[in-house]
Design a protein around this motif. Sequence first.
Motif, short mmCIF file in Angstrom:
data_model
loop_
_atom_site.label_atom_id
_atom_site.label_comp_id
_atom_site.label_asym_id
_atom_site.label_seq_id
_atom_site.Cartn_x
_atom_site.Cartn_y
_atom_site.Cartn_z
N ALA A 345 0.85 -1.21 0.00
CA ALA A 345 0.00 0.00 0.00
C ALA A 345 0.88 1.25 0.00
O ALA A 345 0.59 2.24 -0.69
CB ALA A 345 -0.92 -0.01 1.22
N LEU A 346 1.99 1.21 0.75
CA LEU A 346 2.90 2.37 0.77
C LEU A 346 3.54 2.57 -0.60
O LEU A 346 3.83 3.69 -1.02
CB LEU A 346 3.97 2.18 1.85
CG LEU A 346 3.49 2.39 3.28
CD1 LEU A 346 4.57 2.05 4.30
CD2 LEU A 346 3.04 3.84 3.49
N GLU A 347 3.74 1.44 -1.30
CA GLU A 347 4.27 1.54 -2.67
C GLU A 347 3.27 2.29 -3.56
O GLU A 347 3.64 3.15 -4.36
CB GLU A 347 4.55 0.13 -3.21
CG GLU A 347 5.16 0.09 -4.60
CD GLU A 347 6.47 0.88 -4.70
OE1 GLU A 347 7.19 1.02 -3.71
OE2 GLU A 347 6.74 1.39 -5.82
N GLU A 348 1.99 1.96 -3.38
CA GLU A 348 0.96 2.68 -4.17
C GLU A 348 0.99 4.16 -3.85
O GLU A 348 0.85 5.01 -4.75
CB GLU A 348 -0.44 2.14 -3.82
CG GLU A 348 -0.85 0.96 -4.68
CD GLU A 348 -2.37 0.80 -4.70
OE1 GLU A 348 -3.07 1.60 -5.33
OE2 GLU A 348 -2.85 -0.16 -4.08
N ALA A 349 1.19 4.47 -2.56
CA ALA A 349 1.26 5.88 -2.16
C ALA A 349 2.40 6.56 -2.91
O ALA A 349 2.22 7.62 -3.52
CB ALA A 349 1.51 5.98 -0.65
N ALA A 350 3.58 5.92 -2.88
CA ALA A 350 4.76 6.54 -3.51
C ALA A 350 4.53 6.75 -5.00
O ALA A 350 4.82 7.84 -5.55
CB ALA A 350 5.98 5.65 -3.27
N VAL A 351 3.98 5.75 -5.67
CA VAL A 351 3.74 5.84 -7.12
C VAL A 351 2.73 6.96 -7.42
O VAL A 351 2.94 7.79 -8.31
CB VAL A 351 3.24 4.47 -7.66
CG1 VAL A 351 2.74 4.58 -9.09
CG2 VAL A 351 4.34 3.44 -7.57
N GLY A 352 1.64 7.00 -6.65
CA GLY A 352 0.60 8.03 -6.86
C GLY A 352 1.13 9.43 -6.58
O GLY A 352 0.85 10.37 -7.33
N ILE A 353 1.93 9.56 -5.52
CA ILE A 353 2.47 10.88 -5.15
C ILE A 353 3.40 11.40 -6.25
O ILE A 353 3.32 12.56 -6.68
CB ILE A 353 3.20 10.80 -3.79
CG1 ILE A 353 2.18 10.65 -2.66
CG2 ILE A 353 4.08 12.01 -3.56
CD1 ILE A 353 2.76 10.26 -1.30
N VAL A 354 4.28 10.52 -6.74
CA VAL A 354 5.22 10.96 -7.79
C VAL A 354 4.45 11.29 -9.08
O VAL A 354 4.68 12.34 -9.70
CB VAL A 354 6.31 9.89 -8.05
CG1 VAL A 354 7.16 10.26 -9.27
CG2 VAL A 354 7.20 9.73 -6.82
N ALA A 355 3.49 10.44 -9.44
CA ALA A 355 2.69 10.72 -10.65
C ALA A 355 1.92 12.04 -10.49
O ALA A 355 1.88 12.87 -11.40
CB ALA A 355 1.71 9.57 -10.92
N GLY A 356 1.35 12.24 -9.31
CA GLY A 356 0.60 13.47 -9.04
C GLY A 356 1.51 14.69 -9.04
O GLY A 356 1.14 15.77 -9.51
N GLY A 357 2.72 14.52 -8.50
CA GLY A 357 3.68 15.63 -8.44
C GLY A 357 4.18 15.99 -9.83
O GLY A 357 4.21 17.17 -10.22
#
Length: 379
Positions: A345-357
């Motif tokens: 789940a934390l991996e999903e967070a990291a991927v989403g945050i970078v994509a969003g950023g």
Amino acid sequence: MTSTTQDTSELRRRQAQFTEELHGDDIGSKSGLSAFLSKNKSAQKEAVAKYLRNWDGKTDKEAENRRLEDYNEGTHSYYNVVTDFYEYGWGTSFHFSRFYKGENFNASVARHEHYLAYKAGIQEGDLVLDVGCGVGGPASEIARFTGCNIVGLNNNDYQVAKANWNAKRSNLQNQLQFVKGDFMSMDFDDNTFDKVYAIEATCHAPKLEGVYGEIYRVLKPGGTFAVYEWVMSDNYDESNAEHRRIAYEIEVGDGIPKMYPAQVARDALKNVGFDVTLARDLAEEQDEVPWYYPLTGEWKYVQTIGDLATFFRTSFIGRKFTTFMVYLMELLGIAPQGSTKVTLALEEAAVGIVAGGRSKLFTPMMLFVARKPNDNKHV
Ligand SMILES: CC(C)=CCC[C@@H](C)[C@H]1CC[C@H]2C3=C(CC[C@]12C)[C@@]1(C)CC[C@H](O)C[C@@H]1CC3
Ligand SMILES: C[S@@+](CC[C@H](N)C(=O)[O-])C[C@H]1O[C@@H](n2cnc3c(N)ncnc32)[C@H](O)[C@@H]1O
């Protein structure tokens, strides 16, 4: 006692009891990996299940409403299972920051905190509220930087215990006090605090008017509230499937019931009575080193040799390594069941945050400074 007060105290009692069961009664002396490995295994399994019970990939209104209604237990469970990973990967301040060329990770994190304290106008001797204070990293820094007194409010008992332990260890117990409470209904009297700040925490609220309204209530007339808000930018289009996917990754991996657009946050501040004196997305500054760089795995952005270890832990490869090690430990029965689900789940967070950023659809540093009018007209 009204039935709502009864429900609230019953929930608190259960959460406190569960915290002791999960983390033991010696909270603070261990952190990161050693704290993670000393959890009660069956309680950890339950905590993971509680965090993930509403995250089934669905983004329809019904699924969203379930997450909004369950915000208290949902967030409490999320931080029960991620806090040790956060500390291991990031430190004791659970937020992003801007980076200058040549600036190391810890200096950048501290500067971000100083900047908020400066914008809030915090003075020596002020009584300040930190809303959603984590394990107290920012409060310690701001107390040292300004000489103010801070009360940290946090819904997660494990983090409250850690924050108080850290304050004592740093000899800051006279300036800092951390208490358990829900920022949607605070226990403080009206007009108590000179200043209030919140760092990447109020996005966990099911409705921003709820938390901002409470902040307005407990702030003294003429007092200032400064916040780094997590929001979707004006480019975000909820009906665009790719945009919604990025927002969902951020929601699931960061335990946020619903990511709101910046305009919703700004309107909410005004709706509860604040005069908004500043609204600036700091992610829009033309920084050479992006705020999300530690999660990208791009070595070219690492600013000092001392940051290499942090960078490894937060990078794509480092995260895969952690997930694999946790998987092995779980298989061998050393780590509690469900731990791999947390790292995924934390991996999903990291991927989403970078994509969003990268796409500028998301910012974790929408800075609002808001003032409660002297005439206190909305109370
Ligand atoms: C949840 C909110 C509102 C704010 C937290 C912001 C950040 C401090 C976290 C967001 C994603 C987190 C991840 C980690 C550390 C803390 C965050 C950057 C890890 C790097 C911790 C170590 C794990 O192995 C991987 C994590 C990826 C996500
Ligand atoms: C990402 S962390 C940020 C912590 C801290 N501001 C920092 O920068 O280190 C979000 C924090 O908000 C707290 N939080 C979330 N929902 C809350 C609620 N309903 N009431 C009080 N605190 C809450 C969490 O427990 C966590 O400590």
